[in-house]
Design a protein around this motif. Structure first.
Motif, PDB file in Angstrom:
ATOM      1  N   THR A  74       0.818  -1.213   0.000  1.00 30.17           N
ATOM      2  CA  THR A  74       0.000   0.000   0.000  1.00 30.17           C
ATOM      3  C   THR A  74       0.850   1.260   0.000  1.00 30.17           C
ATOM      4  N   ASN A  75       1.957   1.246   0.731  1.00 28.06           N
ATOM      5  CA  ASN A  75       2.729   2.479   0.917  1.00 28.06           C
ATOM      6  C   ASN A  75       3.980   2.595   0.048  1.00 28.06           C
ATOM      7  N   TRP A  76       4.639   1.464  -0.257  1.00 25.56           N
ATOM      8  CA  TRP A  76       5.931   1.568  -0.940  1.00 25.56           C
ATOM      9  C   TRP A  76       6.063   0.710  -2.192  1.00 25.56           C
ATOM     10  N   GLY A  77       5.144  -0.194  -2.435  1.00 28.03           N
ATOM     11  CA  GLY A  77       5.231  -1.044  -3.615  1.00 28.03           C
ATOM     12  C   GLY A  77       5.750  -2.431  -3.280  1.00 28.03           C
ATOM     13  N   TRP A  78       5.414  -3.408  -4.134  1.00 31.48           N
ATOM     14  CA  TRP A  78       5.687  -4.809  -3.829  1.00 31.48           C
ATOM     15  C   TRP A  78       7.174  -5.153  -3.794  1.00 31.48           C
ATOM     16  N   ARG A  79       8.020  -4.414  -4.515  1.00 28.20           N
ATOM     17  CA  ARG A  79       9.455  -4.741  -4.549  1.00 28.20           C
ATOM     18  C   ARG A  79      10.115  -4.579  -3.180  1.00 28.20           C
ATOM     19  N   VAL A  80       9.580  -3.690  -2.374  1.00 29.52           N
ATOM     20  CA  VAL A  80      10.154  -3.429  -1.043  1.00 29.52           C
ATOM     21  C   VAL A  80      10.026  -4.660  -0.149  1.00 29.52           C
ATOM     22  N   ILE A  81       9.023  -5.525  -0.414  1.00 28.47           N
ATOM     23  CA  ILE A  81       8.868  -6.761   0.368  1.00 28.47           C
ATOM     24  C   ILE A  81      10.166  -7.568   0.337  1.00 28.47           C
ATOM     25  N   PHE A  82      10.803  -7.625  -0.830  1.00 30.59           N
ATOM     26  CA  PHE A  82      12.038  -8.397  -0.971  1.00 30.59           C
ATOM     27  C   PHE A  82      13.217  -7.692  -0.302  1.00 30.59           C
ATOM     28  N   PHE A  83      13.355  -6.410  -0.546  1.00 31.86           N
ATOM     29  CA  PHE A  83      14.522  -5.689  -0.023  1.00 31.86           C
ATOM     30  C   PHE A  83      14.511  -5.578   1.499  1.00 31.86           C
ATOM     31  N   CYS A  84      13.332  -5.550   2.116  1.00 37.80           N
ATOM     32  CA  CYS A  84      13.276  -5.419   3.581  1.00 37.80           C
ATOM     33  C   CYS A  84      13.752  -6.688   4.288  1.00 37.80           C
ATOM     34  N   LEU A  85      13.916  -7.777   3.526  1.00 44.12           N
ATOM     35  CA  LEU A  85      14.400  -9.027   4.129  1.00 44.12           C
ATOM     36  C   LEU A  85      15.916  -9.146   4.122  1.00 44.12           C
ATOM     37  N   LEU A  86      16.600  -8.239   3.428  1.00 42.68           N
ATOM     38  CA  LEU A  86      18.062  -8.324   3.369  1.00 42.68           C
ATOM     39  C   LEU A  86      18.730  -8.172   4.743  1.00 42.68           C
ATOM     40  N   PRO A  87      18.277  -7.242   5.623  1.00 43.98           N
ATOM     41  CA  PRO A  87      18.897  -7.151   6.963  1.00 43.98           C
ATOM     42  C   PRO A  87      18.791  -8.435   7.785  1.00 43.98           C
ATOM     43  N   PRO A  88      17.581  -9.066   7.923  1.00 41.66           N
ATOM     44  CA  PRO A  88      17.561 -10.326   8.690  1.00 41.66           C
ATOM     45  C   PRO A  88      18.374 -11.443   8.039  1.00 41.66           C
TER      46      PRO A  88
END
Length: 461
Positions: free
Chosen positions: A162-176
């Motif tokens: 809703t806020n940033w787009g579906w691609r961010v789902i993947f990139f937000c997993l890089l830190p964990p």
């Protein structure tokens, strides 16, 4: 097995590291479901095509997991983990920058290889390196790590899309994933002996055909005629392949999947319990968000938020069930957990045609409390029924069936609801279809309780 009562810090780090990889895999799977409408519009694809984001991942995981025992025998645990984490990160980046849908599918397949390698590693490490007195608690802790993901995945996906787009789902997993890599490199130690065992290519081909046929067939159950190659034909191909695989494996000294373990009736009973619980859980994961959106006319984000408390409750109760196992044995937490599941499922059967969001949330919490309490306990009790040499094979079988049960549970629930929606997708038809699906799950939970009474021992060996 280490007899010390203290769990070494490196073992805890190794469990967290391998658990985080599985956690990220489930997060992507559940969060991306929310993004399907956006992807369909952006890449101009249909519903049955976009669903391959999930299907290709589950298929690859189901093919790789059976190789876990063989991989663990041939390669060092740390090398396997580094390979799994690296592949998962490559897949994540591939999806995050994907210019078209084919590249997204490629990235999901690469992630499936990473998850397929890492998922059994966590439970192998626990069974090998955790003292018996802490085994249940640590298995529960491992299930907690992966159990939190389905709870937060849908709402996280809705928020991000809703806020940033579906691609961010993947990139937000890089830190964990980076944290997992560091913890794994530091914490994973080699305890088992490495010996080179040749991979039987014929078995590998049969495994690929088996799960390709079964996953593809069941994934099409709700959208295609049962008497079609896409459903009955594909399932038949899978059944023929697994029949040949079983016959072939009995001739081998070191089979990829050792079906001889099913001669152990206690282990077989636990496998059936584990399989049916997974089918129930994935059935619910489809039915409840679907009901909230179509029958109660709410958004996908709202549906995710309503089911989230139950998921968190289930994850929290996983180590509690493990502690009860350590103190009282497996029978009490398994039967108590199955009883909570039964209360919730039969409640849904009776109220299915008219459920408020609040009622769904409260009843579902009961179900997830029971499921969370028993899942790690069932795995622990199942593997405890085997010898030390057989446990790696047993772990591979359980993790393989977990993937297939997820696909089958979702497909059967979707098929039953679709049958009621055959003329029109209305709130009334969806509610009736959901009630019929809950009835099937009620049959499953009755079998779970009956088998648990018969095969689950009061104490671990």
């Amino acid at each position: 097995m280490n007899n010390s009562q203290r769990i070494p810090a490196k073992v805890v780090a190794a469990v967290i590291a391998t658990g985080l990889l599985s956690f990220c895999g489930v997060i992507v799977e559940t969060a991306m479901n929310i993004a399907f409408p956006k992807l369909m519009k952006e890449f101009n694809i249909t519903t049955n095509i976009v669903q391959w984001i999930t299907s290709i991942y589950l298929l690859v995981v189901a093919i790789i997991v059976p190789l876990s025992a063989l991989l663990k025998t041939n390669f060092k645990t740390k090398k396997l983990f580094i390979a799994a984490a690296s592949l998962f990160i490559i897949g994540i980046v591939c999806d995050g920058i994907a210019p078209n849908f084919i590249v997204i599918l490629l990235g999901r397949a690469i992630q499936g290889i990473g998850t397929g390698i890492s998922l059994p590693l966590m439970f192998n490490i626990i069974m090998e390196q955790v003292p018996n007195s802490k085994l249940g608690m640590m298995m529960g802790f491992g299930n907690l790590i992966t159990g939190v993901a389905p709870a937060i995945g849908p709402s996280l996906g809705g928020l991000i899309v809703t806020n940033w787009g579906w691609r961010v789902i993947f990139f937000c997993l890089l830190p964990p994933l980076a944290i997992a890599m560091v913890l794994g490199i530091w914490g994973i130690e080699q305890k088992s002996t490495i010996r080179k065992v040749k991979i039987d290519l014929f078995s590998l081909v049969l495994i690929a055909i088996t799960f390709a046929g079964l996953v593809y067939g069941f994934s099409n159950v709700s959208s295609q005629s049962f008497i079609s190659f896409q459903v009955a034909g594909a399932i038949l191909v899978g059944l023929v392949a697994i029949t040949l695989l079983i016959k072939h494996s009995f001739k081998l000294q070191n089979p990829i999947l050792d079906f001889k373990l099913f001669k152990n009736l206690r282990f077989s009973g636990h496998v059936l319990i584990f399989f049916l619980v997974q089918m129930c859980s994935l059935g619910f994961a489809f039915l409840l968000p679907n009901y909230i959106q179509i029958v109660n006319n709410n958004s996908a984000l709202t549906a995710g938020l309503i089911v989230m408390p139950a998921g968190l409750a289930g994850a929290i109760f996983a180590p509690i069930g493990g502690k009860i196992l350590d103190k009282f044995g497996p029978k009490k937490p398994i039967l108590f957990g199955a009883s909570l599941m039964a209360v919730a499922i039969f409640t849904f059967v009776f109220i299915a045609t008219k459920m408020s969001n609040m009622l769904i949330m409260l009843v579902y919490i009961f179900y997830m409390l029971g499921m969370g309490m028993m899942m790690g306990t069932v795995m622990t009790s199942a593997l405890a029924s085997l010898t030390d040499k057989e446990q790696t094979q047993g772990n591979g079988i359980l993790n393989t069936l977990q993937q297939f049960a997820g696909s089958m549970g979702t497909s059967l629930a979707a098929m039953i609801v679709a049958m009621s929606q055959s003329e029109k997708v209305s709130s009334e038809a969806t509610a009736i279809g959901s009630q019929h699906a809950f009835m099937l799950l009620a049959c499953f939970v009755v079998i779970i309780i009956g088998v648990s009474i018969k095969v689950v021992p009061k104490k671990l060996n």
